[in-house]
Design a protein around this motif. Structure first.
Motif, short mmCIF file in Angstrom:
data_model
loop_
_atom_site.label_atom_id
_atom_site.label_comp_id
_atom_site.label_asym_id
_atom_site.label_seq_id
_atom_site.Cartn_x
_atom_site.Cartn_y
_atom_site.Cartn_z
N MET A 220 34.73 50.58 38.84
CA MET A 220 35.75 50.08 39.76
C MET A 220 37.14 50.04 39.12
N LYS B 51 39.22 52.95 40.09
CA LYS B 51 39.74 52.87 41.47
C LYS B 51 40.92 51.91 41.55
N LEU B 52 40.81 50.81 40.80
CA LEU B 52 41.91 49.85 40.80
C LEU B 52 43.16 50.45 40.16
N LYS C 246 43.97 53.57 40.10
CA LYS C 246 44.52 54.51 41.08
C LYS C 246 45.35 53.76 42.13
N LYS C 247 44.79 52.66 42.63
CA LYS C 247 45.47 51.86 43.66
C LYS C 247 46.79 51.29 43.10
N LYS D 31 49.49 53.91 42.52
CA LYS D 31 50.11 54.32 43.79
C LYS D 31 51.13 53.28 44.25
N SER D 32 50.77 52.00 44.07
CA SER D 32 51.69 50.98 44.60
C SER D 32 52.90 50.77 43.69
N HIS E 134 41.85 40.13 46.70
CA HIS E 134 40.77 39.24 46.26
C HIS E 134 39.51 39.34 47.12
N LEU F 143 38.33 42.50 47.65
CA LEU F 143 37.73 43.76 47.18
C LEU F 143 36.53 43.41 46.30
N PRO F 144 35.49 44.22 46.35
CA PRO F 144 34.29 43.87 45.56
C PRO F 144 34.45 44.20 44.08
N VAL F 145 35.37 43.53 43.44
CA VAL F 145 35.62 43.75 42.00
C VAL F 145 35.78 42.41 41.30
N LYS F 146 35.56 42.44 39.99
CA LYS F 146 35.72 41.19 39.23
C LYS F 146 37.21 40.90 39.06
#
Lengths: 266, 232
Positions: free
Chosen positions: A1, A4-5, A7-8, A11-12, A97, A99-102
């Motif tokens: 994950m 993916k974070l 990458k997100k 982008k922001s 918060h 999103l399924p991530v720690k």
């Protein structure tokens, strides 16, 4: 994950950083052109009004360029703080918060993206300096100047570059995590959370200054009347390194604890 | 099938104020539950606790038998009463983001719903009206094949025609093996779709019952009973 974070978050943040960096690139090229015009004036011994005007303009431009350079570094930190605040503790946090991530992955991602942009900023500044002096590098004996500086300070080249580099590397993580921890502590305030974060930052800054001074005095490292510059610098950098590592770990743990156990998105 | 959501003596305090007091309730799969109460009764707090946006002051909360965490967040689809969409993002970028993070997100379903509403996926959120943003947010949430949908005031700020569309979207797109918890105070609009209700008053659960049970026991509709219980 984490990928993916990253990458997100990339982008922001890139929409904030790209205009800043492009602006700096354009300013650097313009600076190079003006610099070359002034040098060609000296080469041709031309003292016409046009060239005098250009010289004055170039000096003014270089002053503004340095201010822009400092502003770029400041804005890099401001953008990192803005992105963290916006996506972690304001309305956008409702998505972040859930999103399924720690929580630790969220903090890691923000920290790594901050480090990435600081590295990019440093690379671009390095390239712009290189661009400015391209064609004249032989006239500037960089190593000679550096060694002379270090000799005059009674510092060893190996120690100086090692500790300075190490501290700069640790600071890539320490600086954003300190900001993140202050924002997280501000969230514990019932009202005026931004003010809470600012006051926490000021408090931490004052405390660390006092603590580092006390450590340097008590350990005897700070006694510059009796110690050589080499001893002082090495001792100072060892303490600074240890302190930065400790601060990085503590800031990460505080941020992670508050955002996972004390989160209050009201 | 086991309980999807369970609150056991959950209390949430903000300073000296109790938003929730000793709440114990369970939600089983396959239901559409109305979380009903006046403004400030604790509905949003109850939902946020299940999503991990708030942490209980005391008590235990479990989602699908486990604590609130990344695993539970993967199974809950949450619609907040706030706009969490980034102004600079395009609708399609948000769909990509949901697709990246949620294994149960159905991208085709999202695009179908957008098409039905004539929303251009290439548009940025800053160019969309408030109502359209709310619809996009609902589309994102309902395109997930979740075990539990937590919808906080989904029809609160929209016109009656849009309410019908939203309710229809919810009913036709949710995972029937899961449950939906809808928080609202617009009871007459949602009553026909609910099969259970929870009344919340000043942070306390005053009633949890099936809609049929209320009609049998009180001889009234949910809306009528609500007006009676929460009379000012």
């Amino acid at each position: 994950m984490l990928g993916k974070l990253l990458k997100k978050d990339l982008k922001s943040t890139y929409r904030l950083f790209i205009p800043l960096l492009c602006g700096y690139g354009v300013a650097s090229v313009l600076g190079k052109i003006l610099f070359e015009i002034v040098l060609s004036q000296e080469q041709f011994a031309d003292n016409s009004g046009f060239f005098n005007g250009i010289t004055i303009f170039t000096f003014l431009y270089m002053g503004l360029f340095i201010i822009y350079l400092v502003a770029c570094y400041l804005m890099t930190s401001v953008f990192v703080i803005y992105d963290f605040y916006k996506t972690m503790v304001s309305d956008h946090g409702y998505l972040t918060h859930t999103l399924p991530v720690k929580t630790s992955s969220l903090i890691w991602s923000k920290t790594l993206i901050s480090a990435f942009w600081h590295i990019v900023m440093n690379l671009i500044v390095g390239l712009s300096v290189l661009l400015l002096f391209t064609g004249h590098l032989r006239q500037i004996p960089v190593m000679y100047i550096l060694e002379n500086f270090l000799d005059s300070m009674d510092l060893m080249f190996k120690n100086y570059t090692f500790y300075t580099g190490l501290n700069a590397f640790i600071n890539l993580f320490n600086e954003p995590l300190l900001f993140f921890a202050c924002i997280a502590v501000g969230q514990l305030w019932k009202n005026h959370r931004v003010l809470g974060a600012i006051l926490t930052y000021i408090g931490v800054h004052v405390f660390t200054q006092i603590l580092s001074t006390v450590v340097l005095v008590v350990s005897g490292t700070g006694n510059i009347y009796f110690n050589s510059s080499q001893f002082f610098y090495t001792g100072y950098m060892i303490y600074a390194t240890m302190f930065s590592i400790l601060s990085t770990v503590v800031c990460f743990l505080i941020t992670n604890y508050i955002l996972s156990r004390k989160l209050n998105l009201e | 099938m086991s309980t999807i959501l369970e609150y056991s003596h959950v209390t949430k305090q903000f300073g000296s104020m109790y938003a929730l007091s000793d709440v114990s309730l369970t939600i089983e799969p396959g239901h559409i539950i109305g979380l009903l109460g006046p403004n400030g009764s604790g509905k949003t707090t109850l939902i946020k606790l299940a999503c991990g946006l708030l942490v209980p002051s005391s008590g235990v909360l479990s989602v699908c038998g486990g604590p609130v965490g990344p695993e539970s967040k993967a199974r809950i689809s949450y619609l907040p009463d706030k706009n969490y969409l980034s102004e600079w993002m395009k609708v399609s970028q948000m769909i990509d983001l949901f697709h990246d993070f949620y294994d149960n997100f159905d991208r085709n379903k999202a695009y179908e719903m957008l098409k039905r509403l004539n929303i251009n996926p290439g548009q940025k959120f800053k160019t969309l009206s408030k109502g359209t943003r709310e619809k996009v947010q609902l589309i994102l949430v309902m395109s997930r094949n979740a075990d539990l949908y937590l919808l906080d005031e989904p029809i609160g700020g929209v016109d009656p025609a849009a309410r019908d569309y939203i309710l229809q979207t919810i009913l036709t797109n949710y995972n029937e093996n899961g449950s939906i918890l809808i928080s609202t105070h617009l009871i007459s609009d949602v009553e026909q779709v609910l099969d259970q209700i929870i009344f919340l008053k000043n942070g306390v659960v005053t009633l949890q019952s099936s809609v049929d049970g209320i009609r049998e026991q009180y001889g009234k509709s949910v809306d009528e009973l609500f007006r009676e219980v929460f009379q000012c």
